[in-house]
Design a protein around this motif. Structure first.
Motif, short mmCIF file in Angstrom:
data_model
loop_
_atom_site.label_atom_id
_atom_site.label_comp_id
_atom_site.label_asym_id
_atom_site.label_seq_id
_atom_site.Cartn_x
_atom_site.Cartn_y
_atom_site.Cartn_z
N PHE A 283 -1.92 -16.74 0.64
CA PHE A 283 -1.17 -15.78 -0.18
C PHE A 283 -2.10 -14.65 -0.60
O PHE A 283 -3.24 -14.90 -1.02
CB PHE A 283 -0.57 -16.51 -1.39
N GLU A 284 -1.60 -13.42 -0.50
CA GLU A 284 -2.44 -12.26 -0.85
C GLU A 284 -1.56 -11.05 -1.13
O GLU A 284 -0.45 -10.96 -0.62
CB GLU A 284 -3.42 -11.93 0.29
N ALA A 285 -2.10 -10.13 -1.95
CA ALA A 285 -1.40 -8.88 -2.21
C ALA A 285 -1.37 -8.05 -0.93
O ALA A 285 -2.19 -8.24 -0.04
CB ALA A 285 -2.11 -8.13 -3.32
N THR A 286 -0.45 -7.10 -0.88
CA THR A 286 -0.37 -6.22 0.28
C THR A 286 -1.51 -5.20 0.30
O THR A 286 -1.96 -4.77 1.35
CB THR A 286 0.99 -5.47 0.24
N HIS A 287 -2.00 -4.83 -0.90
CA HIS A 287 -2.99 -3.75 -0.97
C HIS A 287 -4.39 -4.21 -0.56
O HIS A 287 -4.65 -5.40 -0.38
CB HIS A 287 -3.03 -3.14 -2.37
N GLY A 288 -5.31 -3.22 -0.47
CA GLY A 288 -6.68 -3.51 -0.09
C GLY A 288 -7.60 -3.66 -1.29
O GLY A 288 -7.15 -3.88 -2.43
N SER A 289 -8.92 -3.50 -1.03
CA SER A 289 -9.94 -3.83 -2.03
C SER A 289 -10.26 -2.67 -2.98
O SER A 289 -11.15 -2.80 -3.81
CB SER A 289 -11.21 -4.28 -1.31
N ALA A 290 -9.56 -1.55 -2.83
CA ALA A 290 -9.72 -0.37 -3.70
C ALA A 290 -11.15 -0.23 -4.24
O ALA A 290 -11.36 -0.24 -5.46
CB ALA A 290 -8.71 -0.43 -4.85
N PRO A 291 -12.17 -0.08 -3.35
CA PRO A 291 -13.58 -0.14 -3.79
C PRO A 291 -13.93 0.84 -4.91
O PRO A 291 -14.80 0.53 -5.72
CB PRO A 291 -14.37 0.18 -2.52
N LYS A 292 -13.23 1.99 -4.97
CA LYS A 292 -13.63 2.96 -6.00
C LYS A 292 -13.35 2.45 -7.42
O LYS A 292 -13.89 2.98 -8.38
CB LYS A 292 -12.98 4.33 -5.75
N TYR A 293 -12.52 1.43 -7.57
CA TYR A 293 -12.22 0.89 -8.90
C TYR A 293 -12.97 -0.43 -9.20
O TYR A 293 -12.74 -1.05 -10.22
CB TYR A 293 -10.72 0.64 -9.03
N LYS A 298 -9.57 -2.29 -14.22
CA LYS A 298 -8.59 -1.21 -14.32
C LYS A 298 -7.32 -1.47 -13.49
O LYS A 298 -6.21 -1.17 -13.93
CB LYS A 298 -9.27 0.08 -13.84
N VAL A 299 -7.49 -2.02 -12.28
CA VAL A 299 -6.34 -2.06 -11.35
C VAL A 299 -5.32 -3.12 -11.74
O VAL A 299 -5.59 -4.02 -12.55
CB VAL A 299 -6.79 -2.27 -9.89
N ASN A 300 -4.17 -2.99 -11.12
CA ASN A 300 -3.01 -3.80 -11.46
C ASN A 300 -3.01 -5.13 -10.70
O ASN A 300 -2.95 -5.13 -9.47
CB ASN A 300 -1.76 -2.98 -11.07
N THR A 339 -0.95 -1.65 -16.80
CA THR A 339 -2.12 -0.93 -16.28
C THR A 339 -1.80 0.54 -15.98
O THR A 339 -0.63 0.92 -15.96
CB THR A 339 -2.64 -1.64 -15.00
N TYR A 340 -2.84 1.31 -15.71
CA TYR A 340 -2.73 2.78 -15.60
C TYR A 340 -1.65 3.24 -14.61
O TYR A 340 -0.97 4.23 -14.82
CB TYR A 340 -4.09 3.37 -15.20
N ASP A 341 -1.52 2.46 -13.48
CA ASP A 341 -0.61 2.89 -12.42
C ASP A 341 0.86 2.72 -12.79
O ASP A 341 1.74 3.22 -12.10
CB ASP A 341 -0.92 2.13 -11.12
#
Ligand code: NAD
Length: 367
Positions: A283-293, A298-300, A339-341
């Protein structure tokens, strides 16, 4: 009291902070049913490459084979190192042939649509993702172009400077994913399964997928089979989202339409996923590792937490899964601890961090 042993892979980039938030929320959710987790924590990703010599150590795969269930944070695909995507490698190694991506609108999540509840069932192992490609100018490419042009003169001639990709779609691969979609629809009281192809143009690949769909559909008389061309499906989804239910698609169309439907329900931050095989599920989220955050709290974590909800259902913990979904929906709906988003402006000072959002969900679960 049931204890579930599950492989937990924190991943890299924002993966570890999302995984920590998800772990705490899942423990609170399963406690509502008197159960617990026994986490088997395993490494994968760019951070272990130096130590292990690979971003996907064999012990990690062995752990998933042993426990049969895993939840993972996102993992960066290292560029220029010769390593392919860990995510694709895992699906391949464990033959995780079905990718399930439910996309549902939750009150409080900003979106142009308010009545989406579709489930994407994407084939994960075949189609143009099989990686069978022939680069232009190479001897194999020249041999293949020559063979196709001389042996099949009835076909349109292929230009000699063409790159070529092969699109294999088998009856076996089609049947097992289509059966998965109908079984999912039946188990979840869904009314319809849509088969999405371009069978009018690719008669022997998408056409085979559709023919298999027609055969399998006969075994599920209570579920309405719909047939849609992929271009018309894109238009129909955004025009009348309420008409769509469970969608079964070959690999490439599944990849594209699952991002379209994720966008329709608020984006990557809220799009969960599960990859299922005969012997294991990851099981995993669809999004990637968003390295800049990375490391910013911060991320959701909603997408990974809802992937955990899918995992609870897979483990037979439906009551805990229902409570978790209600708790997430309630925190999102209230809109205070998000979260911010999820905010109207990206630098809204009222946004909370990853772990404070998890705290708010846990508070609901413990209330
Ligand atoms: P990404 O999904 O990591 O991030 C793109 C942007 O989407 C981010 O900059 C951020 O603005 C937003 N975003 C993503 N997740 C969010 C979240 N949870 N909350 C809020 N905002 C979020 O995509 P990318 O930058 O193209 O990929 C980064 C790395 O991740 C690449 O190496 C890629 O290969 C890898 N990747 C991994 C997986 C996986 O582990 N399953 C999936 C996709 C991409």
């Amino acid at each position: 009291m049931t204890t579930h042993r599950v492989t937990l892979i924190p991943g890299d980039g924002v993966g570890p902070e999302l995984t920590e938030a998800t772990r705490r929320v899942l423990e609170a959710a399963i406690a509502t049913s008197g159960g617990s987790f026994d986490w088997d924590v395993q490494e994968a990703g760019v951070d272990v490459m130096e130590k292990a010599g690979t971003p996907l150590p064999p012990e990690t795969i062995e752990s998933i084979r042993r426990n049969k269930v895993a939840i993972k944070g996102p993992i960066t695909t290292p560029i220029g190192t010769g390593f392919r995507s860990v995510n694709v490698a895992l699906r391949f190694e464990l033959e995780l042939y079905a990718c399930l991506r439910p996309c549902k609108t939750y009150p409080g999540v900003r979106s142009r649509f308010d009545d989406v509840d579709v489930v994407i069932v994407r084939e994960n192992t075949e189609d143009l993702y099989a990686g069978i490609e022939f680069e232009t100018g190479t001897p194999d490419n020249k041999k293949l172009v020559n063979y196709l042009n001389t042996e099949f003169p009835q076909n349109k001639k292929i230009r000699e400077d063409s790159g070529i990709s092969i699109k294999p779609i088998s009856r076996f691969g089609s049947e097992r994913i289509i059966r998965f979609a109908f079984d999912y629809a039946k188990a979840n009281n869904r009314k319809r399964v849509h088969c999405i192809t371009k069978s009018n143009i690719m008669k022997f690949t998408d056409g085979l997928f559709l023919a298999t769909f027609r055969d399998v559909a006969k075994e599920y008389p209570d579920i309405e089979p719909w047939e849609n061309l992929v271009d018309a499906a894109c238009m129909g989804l955004v025009q009348r989202p309420e008409e769509w239910d469970v969608l079964v698609l070959p690999n490439l169309y599944g990849d594209i339409l699952s991002d379209l439907t994720a966008g329709m329900v608020g984006g990557l931050g809220v799009a969960p996923g599960g990859n299922y095989g005969t012997d294991a599920a990851v099981f995993e989220a669809t999004h990637g590792s968003a390295p800049k955050y990375k490391g910013q709290n911060k991320v959701n974590p909603t997408a990974m937490i809802l992937s955990g909800m899918l995992m609870l259902r897979h483990l037979g913990e439906d009551a805990a899964a229902d409570k978790l979904e209600q708790a997430v929906a309630s925190v999102l709906g209230e809109g205070k601890s998000t979260t911010y988003d999820m905010k109207p402006s990206r630098d809204d000072p009222s946004a909370v961090g990853t772990s404070q959002y998890a705290d708010a969900i846990i508070e609901k679960l413990e209330a």
